[in-house]
Structures are given as C-alpha cells and as structure tokens.
Scaffold this active site. Structure first.
Site, PDB file in Angstrom:
ATOM      1  N   GLY A   1       0.820  -1.196   0.000  1.00 46.25           N
ATOM      2  CA  GLY A   1       0.000   0.000   0.000  1.00 46.25           C
ATOM      3  C   GLY A   1       0.857   1.250   0.000  1.00 46.25           C
ATOM      4  O   GLY A   1       0.583   2.198   0.743  1.00 46.25           O
ATOM      5  N   HIS A   2       1.910   1.226  -0.811  1.00 46.99           N
ATOM      6  CA  HIS A   2       2.802   2.372  -0.905  1.00 46.99           C
ATOM      7  C   HIS A   2       3.614   2.318  -2.199  1.00 46.99           C
ATOM      8  O   HIS A   2       3.571   1.338  -2.933  1.00 46.99           O
ATOM      9  CB  HIS A   2       3.741   2.447   0.302  1.00 46.99           C
ATOM     10  CG  HIS A   2       4.695   1.293   0.377  1.00 46.99           C
ATOM     11  ND1 HIS A   2       4.410   0.149   1.087  1.00 46.99           N
ATOM     12  CD2 HIS A   2       5.910   1.102  -0.164  1.00 46.99           C
ATOM     13  CE1 HIS A   2       5.427  -0.694   0.983  1.00 46.99           C
ATOM     14  NE2 HIS A   2       6.352  -0.147   0.222  1.00 46.99           N
ATOM     15  N   SER A   3       4.354   3.376  -2.422  1.00 44.74           N
ATOM     16  CA  SER A   3       5.298   3.466  -3.526  1.00 44.74           C
ATOM     17  C   SER A   3       6.581   4.077  -2.976  1.00 44.74           C
ATOM     18  O   SER A   3       6.563   4.727  -1.927  1.00 44.74           O
ATOM     19  CB  SER A   3       4.734   4.360  -4.641  1.00 44.74           C
ATOM     20  OG  SER A   3       5.678   4.546  -5.667  1.00 44.74           O
TER      21      SER A   3
END
Length: 137
Positions: A51-53
């Site tokens: 749930g991130h970059s």
C-alpha cells in the site's frame, strides 16, 4: 518516468541437489546493490501489506514459501503478479504503487531493497502517489 512495463520477473539461479535445492541472490540476479533485506510472514488471512510506492528505492520480492499476489500500478495501468516460486522474483522499480494480498497459509515474502529504510522515500497515500506522477509527466 517508470511504467508498468519496467516491472520484471527475474529467474534466480537454482542449484538442484539430491539433498534439496539451493538458490542464491547476488549482483548478477538483481540490478542494484543490496542495502536491506526483510521478510513478511504470519500474515493473517485476508490481510494486505504494501500500500505504498517508493520515490527512489527499488525492491525485489520473492515468495520463499507459499504464494501471494502483488497488485501493481504506475498510475495509468494495473497488473497483478502471483509469486509462488522461490527461484524467481519480482523486480519493482521506484515509482510503482504496490499492494500485496491473497497470502496463502505459511507464505513468506522476502524483500531485497536497494536502500536502507527512509520514511521520506515512501508515498503512503495513493493520492500523493498520483500527484507525484502528475508532476513528473
């Protein structure tokens, strides 16, 4: 700008032996120096990770045991990759949003990273990720 086409499945050399298989991740396998290694395990049924970059960091994910899905997007296109073999891994360059889900019982996800932990490198909201992509285009 990084796109979904920059994501790659890479083979990890497997040495087969009657005593069991051995695989080694070295500089010839992944295109970056290894700065950090961590792993996810005992992920509860139905839970999601990721749930991130990352703005700068690249990662290489391997299903050491079991299986899980990696949902990836570059902001325009989306792709889901199922990892289930310990002799192949998923290379995720910076600038790609990732979510990990559908973990099988007993699964272990190894993550090899190009940098040490730096909270400032993370984009943890999808809206911030989209804004960063819009600034680059």
């Amino acid at each position: 700008m990084t796109t979904i086409n920059d994501i790659k499945i890479l083979k990890i050399p497997k040495i087969h032996d009657t005593r069991g298989n051995l695989s080694v991740i070295e500089g010839e396998v992944i295109p970056f120096p290894i700065k950090r290694v961590y792993y996810l395990y005992d992920v509860p049924s139905g839970a999601e990770r990721g749930g991130h970059s990352h703005q700068k960091q690249s990662e290489f994910l391997v299903a050491l045991s079991g299986s899980f899905d990696v949902v990836l997007t570059d902001g325009n296109e989306q792709k889901t990759v199922t990892l289930k073999k310990p002799d192949e891994g998923l290379l995720i360059p910076n600038g790609i949003w990732r979510e990990l889900n559908n973990f099988s019982s007993g699964s272990v996800c190894l993550v090899v990273a190009s940098d040490v932990f730096d909270e400032a490198d993370y984009l943890r909201s999808y809206k911030a990720f989209q804004l960063s992509k819009n600034r680059l285009s």
